[in-house]
Design a protein around this motif. Structure first.
Motif, mmCIF file in Angstrom:
data_model
loop_
_atom_site.group_PDB
_atom_site.id
_atom_site.type_symbol
_atom_site.label_atom_id
_atom_site.label_comp_id
_atom_site.label_asym_id
_atom_site.label_seq_id
_atom_site.Cartn_x
_atom_site.Cartn_y
_atom_site.Cartn_z
ATOM 1 N N ALA A 135 0.818 -1.213 0.000
ATOM 2 C CA ALA A 135 0.000 0.000 0.000
ATOM 3 C C ALA A 135 0.853 1.265 0.000
ATOM 4 C CB ALA A 135 -0.943 0.000 1.201
ATOM 5 N N VAL A 136 1.858 1.309 0.859
ATOM 6 C CA VAL A 136 2.645 2.545 0.976
ATOM 7 C C VAL A 136 3.502 2.794 -0.262
ATOM 8 C CG1 VAL A 136 2.685 2.453 3.495
ATOM 9 C CG2 VAL A 136 4.542 1.396 2.205
ATOM 10 N N ASN A 137 3.762 1.751 -1.043
ATOM 11 C CA ASN A 137 4.539 1.922 -2.272
ATOM 12 C C ASN A 137 3.670 1.987 -3.519
ATOM 13 O OD1 ASN A 137 7.416 1.829 -1.366
ATOM 14 N ND2 ASN A 137 6.757 -0.137 -0.525
ATOM 15 N N SER A 138 2.358 1.994 -3.329
ATOM 16 C CA SER A 138 1.433 2.041 -4.459
ATOM 17 C C SER A 138 1.135 3.493 -4.831
ATOM 18 C CB SER A 138 0.130 1.316 -4.094
ATOM 19 O OG SER A 138 -0.621 2.089 -3.170
ATOM 20 N N LYS A 155 -3.425 5.614 1.928
ATOM 21 C CA LYS A 155 -2.268 4.968 2.553
ATOM 22 C C LYS A 155 -2.339 5.092 4.072
ATOM 23 C CE LYS A 155 0.870 5.653 -1.366
ATOM 24 N NZ LYS A 155 2.120 6.279 -1.847
ATOM 25 N N LEU A 194 -9.694 3.038 0.250
ATOM 26 C CA LEU A 194 -8.412 3.588 -0.223
ATOM 27 C C LEU A 194 -8.632 4.932 -0.913
ATOM 28 C CD1 LEU A 194 -6.501 0.510 -1.683
ATOM 29 C CD2 LEU A 194 -6.029 1.734 0.423
#
Length: 303
Positions: free
Chosen positions: A257-260, A267, A303
């Motif tokens: 999630a944090v790298n999406s 996030k 999200l």
């Protein structure tokens, strides 16, 4: 308290560092006086690739003082930290010293702006490390020699784990070592930490269960998040993770999630849900309950 194995076995000699041959050869030439010392920016997308270890080894081989800071805290990421801590140290006239600033990509823009001037006028050397190069300003990058660290490959990682196990008189089957390497692809630091956790288990059955817990098969955090946050299909999402170790599900989902390209708000919702579920597990809440609740929180927050 038992020492942390990764720190206990952190290499002090370049010959002991695995996976970064070109970089360690360059650092060896600096230590031998064949190449001049420079300011460096060590970058890797992945953690545990040896950035801090190479800086430590270089200072050790040069017999330089090493002053280590981490820019991940609120106090050390702002301009006050640069002005109050870094500037006096960098202008002390101690040429034979290195300031190691880990996670320099966490510095504020104002702090980075100040730091570029500090580096230009320093009477010592700087080594900065980062995982997200895009968050390090181009003018700060231009003051340093940029070196990219690659993920540690399987065989070198396996060899290092085998060496650590031997030094600790730990008997571990090769298939278990391979499972640890596979779970922590490219990240030697976490692999050694996992090996230390394995060593604390006494029974064969407990160690087998531990190794099995590392394998989460074909879990796809992108699909899992879509089912929860987009489709609100809690039952289907729960089926994906019902037989998987919950702490690994949380970690993999959070990392994805944090790298999406999700929104900052999205996030933060995943981070908050992950913190709550992780805390519940640590406090002894039944894993089956945490599993359902994690799906519920992700579905309700979106999200």
């Amino acid at each position: 308290m038992s020492p942390v194995w990764f720190e206990k076995y952190r290499p002090k000699d370049f010959s002991e560092i695995v996976g970064q041959g070109i970089i360690t050869e360059e650092m060896r030439n600096i230590a031998n006086g064949k190449n001049p010392m420079n300011h460096f920016l060590f970058h890797s997308v992945e953690a545990g690739t040896g950035k801090t270890t190479v800086a430590d080894a270089l200072a050790h081989q040069l017999d330089y003082g090493l002053h280590t800071f981490n820019a991940s805290s609120k106090r050390t990421r702002g301009i006050d930290f640069i002005e109050e801590d870094i500037i006096p140290l960098s202008q002390s006239g101690m040429w034979e010293s290195i300031i190691l600033l880990d996670e320099a990509d966490r510095l504020t823009i104002q702090a980075q702006d100040a730091l570029k001037g500090v580096i230009e006028n320093a009477t010592c050397y700087f080594i900065l490390t980062c995982n997200d190069l895009s968050k390090v300003s181009s003018w700060l990058q231009s003051r340093c020699q940029l070196r990219h660290f690659r993920p540690i490959k399987h065989e070198p990682m396996l060899s290092r784990l085998r060496d650590v196990a031997a030094k600790e008189h730990l008997h571990i089957p090769s298939k278990h070592l391979s499972a640890i390497c596979n779970r922590h692809k490219g990240d030697l630091r976490n692999a050694i930490g996992c090996l230390q956790a394995y060593s604390t288990l006494q029974g064969i059955a407990d160690r087998e269960r531990f190794i099995l817990s590392l394998d989460i098969g074909d879990f796809n955090p992108k699909t899992f998040l879509r089912l929860c946050a987009k489709e609100r299909s809690i039952d289907t999402a729960h089926k994906m993770i019902q037989d998987l170790p919950m702490r690994i599900v949380i970690r993999d989902t959070l990392e994805y999630a944090v790298n999406s390209d999700a929104s900052a708000e999205g996030k933060m919702r995943v981070i908050e849900s992950s913190i709550i579920s992780e805390r519940d597990l640590l406090q002894g809440c039944d894993e089956a309950i945490v599993r359902w609740d994690y799906c519920r929180m992700l579905a309700s927050r979106g999200l």
